[in-house]
Write a protein that holds these residues in place. Structure first.
Motif, short mmCIF file in Angstrom:
data_model
loop_
_atom_site.label_atom_id
_atom_site.label_comp_id
_atom_site.label_asym_id
_atom_site.label_seq_id
_atom_site.Cartn_x
_atom_site.Cartn_y
_atom_site.Cartn_z
N ASN A 347 -3.18 25.95 31.70
CA ASN A 347 -2.65 24.69 31.18
C ASN A 347 -3.78 23.69 31.07
O ASN A 347 -4.63 23.62 31.98
CB ASN A 347 -1.58 24.10 32.11
CG ASN A 347 -0.22 24.72 31.94
OD1 ASN A 347 0.03 25.45 30.98
ND2 ASN A 347 0.69 24.44 32.87
N CYS A 348 -3.80 22.90 30.00
CA CYS A 348 -4.79 21.84 29.84
C CYS A 348 -4.07 20.57 29.38
O CYS A 348 -3.06 20.63 28.67
CB CYS A 348 -5.84 22.20 28.79
SG CYS A 348 -6.79 23.69 29.15
N LEU A 349 -4.63 19.45 29.76
CA LEU A 349 -4.11 18.17 29.25
C LEU A 349 -5.18 17.11 29.36
O LEU A 349 -6.17 17.26 30.07
CB LEU A 349 -2.85 17.74 30.01
CG LEU A 349 -2.92 17.33 31.50
CD1 LEU A 349 -3.47 15.90 31.69
CD2 LEU A 349 -1.54 17.37 32.12
N GLN A 361 3.27 15.09 33.49
CA GLN A 361 2.94 15.18 32.07
C GLN A 361 3.19 16.61 31.57
O GLN A 361 3.75 16.82 30.50
CB GLN A 361 1.48 14.78 31.83
CG GLN A 361 1.11 14.64 30.36
CD GLN A 361 -0.23 13.96 30.15
OE1 GLN A 361 -0.61 13.06 30.93
NE2 GLN A 361 -0.97 14.37 29.13
N TRP A 362 2.83 17.60 32.36
CA TRP A 362 3.12 18.98 32.00
C TRP A 362 4.62 19.28 32.10
O TRP A 362 5.14 20.09 31.34
CB TRP A 362 2.34 19.94 32.91
CG TRP A 362 0.94 20.20 32.43
CD1 TRP A 362 0.55 20.48 31.16
CD2 TRP A 362 -0.25 20.21 33.22
NE1 TRP A 362 -0.81 20.67 31.10
CE2 TRP A 362 -1.33 20.52 32.37
CE3 TRP A 362 -0.51 20.02 34.58
CZ2 TRP A 362 -2.64 20.62 32.81
CZ3 TRP A 362 -1.82 20.13 35.02
CH2 TRP A 362 -2.87 20.42 34.15
N ALA A 365 6.25 18.97 28.84
CA ALA A 365 5.73 19.82 27.77
C ALA A 365 6.26 21.24 28.02
O ALA A 365 5.82 21.93 28.93
CB ALA A 365 4.20 19.80 27.78
N HIS A 368 4.16 24.48 28.79
CA HIS A 368 3.36 24.21 29.98
C HIS A 368 4.24 24.08 31.22
O HIS A 368 3.86 24.51 32.32
CB HIS A 368 2.54 22.93 29.78
CG HIS A 368 1.51 23.03 28.70
ND1 HIS A 368 1.81 22.95 27.37
CD2 HIS A 368 0.16 23.22 28.77
CE1 HIS A 368 0.71 23.07 26.64
NE2 HIS A 368 -0.31 23.24 27.48
N TYR A 387 -8.94 14.33 32.21
CA TYR A 387 -8.78 15.71 31.73
C TYR A 387 -8.47 16.62 32.91
O TYR A 387 -9.16 16.58 33.94
CB TYR A 387 -10.06 16.18 31.03
CG TYR A 387 -10.29 15.52 29.69
CD1 TYR A 387 -9.98 16.19 28.50
CD2 TYR A 387 -10.84 14.23 29.60
CE1 TYR A 387 -10.18 15.59 27.27
CE2 TYR A 387 -11.04 13.62 28.37
CZ TYR A 387 -10.71 14.30 27.21
OH TYR A 387 -10.91 13.70 25.98
#
Length: 405
Positions: A347-349, A361-362, A365, A368, A387
């Motif tokens: 997972n990235c954000l 935040q994930w 989504a 995610h 990040y």
């Protein structure tokens, strides 16, 4: 016989007959009166023998004697402790008088104030605990009932999260359905007392109001007596915190995950930061709420994630696959470069100010979100600025300190 004489004889006979007919009634009436008078006489004589005034008139309703206040400080303190919560007017009067007597006795004497304060030390806290227990008993709220809410709603929440129609492709239009399915779980898990107040008839407002008044009045005797233990500003906050301890719905899951959670807290080294640990702590709490297992931190994956976050911050964008990435083009390449040989899911954000915000935040989504609660067993996490990167795995190689580069 002369006519006059005959008339006289007949008249006398009639009178005698009438008298004979009337005499039994007269005797009965005379007997009743005699008996009643005799009864009154005996009652009067008995009253005199017992030292009572036979002619006294009893009041229609005698007023009960008013309660008296003790004559000593210990008695005033005892009165307050015993009657402070009573709704009876006589009891309220006694309590008011006892507070007034104590105030008057203390005056400006610091030693007396200290002695009184010691007598009431932790009194209101103990009364708050007692009031909380009574309120829980009246409402019937128990850990078992709250856990019943968890067990009933977990399948509904997981069904909503795992629904293929819940997707980022349409901007997560089904996110409100996920939120709705998770709401009862968040309520019971995060704030069992608040959930019980809102949904199960638990009433803390009324006893808290009385306790706040008690604290105010104790504070007039000694300022420290009026303060609730930090960080609680009032009786309701204190009772809710104590209730959360009594209604510990998390115990079962946290006991089962204790080994993993304690190992995470002890883990040091590599590129792992305290904020990374906090992130994993928040995520594990969410997973345990859903009935998922806790994730153990892997330092090699922490390095892979941290370096990927640093590179994403450098180039100003997020991606899983980046050509020319110094640590590897794919998540698997970067994990292998850090010394981890198992398969990974990533997972990235960007945009999360801290580890707590990154989890939620994930959460919003879909894909995610599903990745965070999948049946993984280990995690790596790393951030650089806003990040964040996560790597998940079900096992494989890894653990311990990352290899030297």
């Amino acid at each position: 016989m002369p006519r006059t004489f005959r008339v006289l004889v007949m008249t006398l006979c009639a009178a005698v007959s009438l008298a004979l007919l009337a005499s039994p009634l007269v005797r009965a009436q005379d007997d009743d009166g005699f008996v009643e008078e005799l009864r009154k006489k005996k009652a009067r004589e008995k009253a005199i023998r017992e030292g009572k005034d036979p002619d006294a008139i009893e009041p229609a309703s005698a007023e009960p004697p008013k309660p008296k206040l003790p004559e000593s400080a210990s008695g005033w303190i005892g009165t307050i402790k015993r009657l402070w919560s009573s709704d009876k007017e006589n009891d309220k009067t006694l309590v008011n008088e006892a507070f007034a007597k104590l105030q008057e006795s203390i005056g400006t004497d610091a030693d007396l104030r200290a002695k009184v304060a010691k007598s009431f030390d932790l009194f209101k806290e103990a009364e708050a605990e007692r009031a909380l227990s009574s309120a829980l008993a009246r409402s019937g709220v128990t850990v078992e009932k709250l856990r019943g809410v968890l067990e009933a709603n977990r399948p509904l929440a997981l069904k909503a999260i795992m629904n293929p129609a819940y997707t980022e492709a349409d901007g997560c239009k089904l996110q409100p359905e996920v939120d709705k399915a998770c709401k009862p779980l968040f309520g019971v898990w995060r704030d069992p007392v608040g959930y019980a107040v809102e949904n199960m008839g638990l009433n803390l407002a009324q006893p808290a109001e009385k306790l706040n008044e008690l604290a105010r009045r104790l504070g007039e005797l000694s300022p420290d007596l009026g303060k609730w233990p930090a960080p609680h500003e009032n009786a309701l906050a204190y009772m809710r915190a104590s209730g959360a301890t009594q209604l510990d719905v998390k115990k079962k899951e946290y006991d089962a995950a204790r080994g993993v959670l304690e190992a995470n807290e002890k883990l040091q080294g590599g590129m792992l930061t305290d904020e990374d640990k906090r992130h994993v702590r928040v995520l594990n709490d969410y997973r345990l709420m859903l009935g998922r297992g806790a994730l153990g931190i892997n330092l090699q994956l922490v390095e892979a994630c941290t370096r990927h976050s640093q590179y994403q911050e450098k180039i100003g964008r997020i991606a899983h696959v980046i050509d020319g990435h110094p640590d590897g083009r794919t998540p698997q390449d970067r994990a292998r470069r850090a010394g981890f040989g198992g398969s990974v899911a990533e997972n990235c954000l960007m945009g999360a100010k801290d580890g707590d915000a990154a989890v939620w935040q994930w959460y919003n989504a879909a894909e995610h979100h599903r990745n965070m609660i999948a049946p993984h067993t280990i995690i790596g996490v790393g951030h650089s600025g806003v990040y964040w990167t996560q790597n998940f795995s079900g096992g494989g190689q890894g653990g311990g300190a990352p290899p030297r580069r």
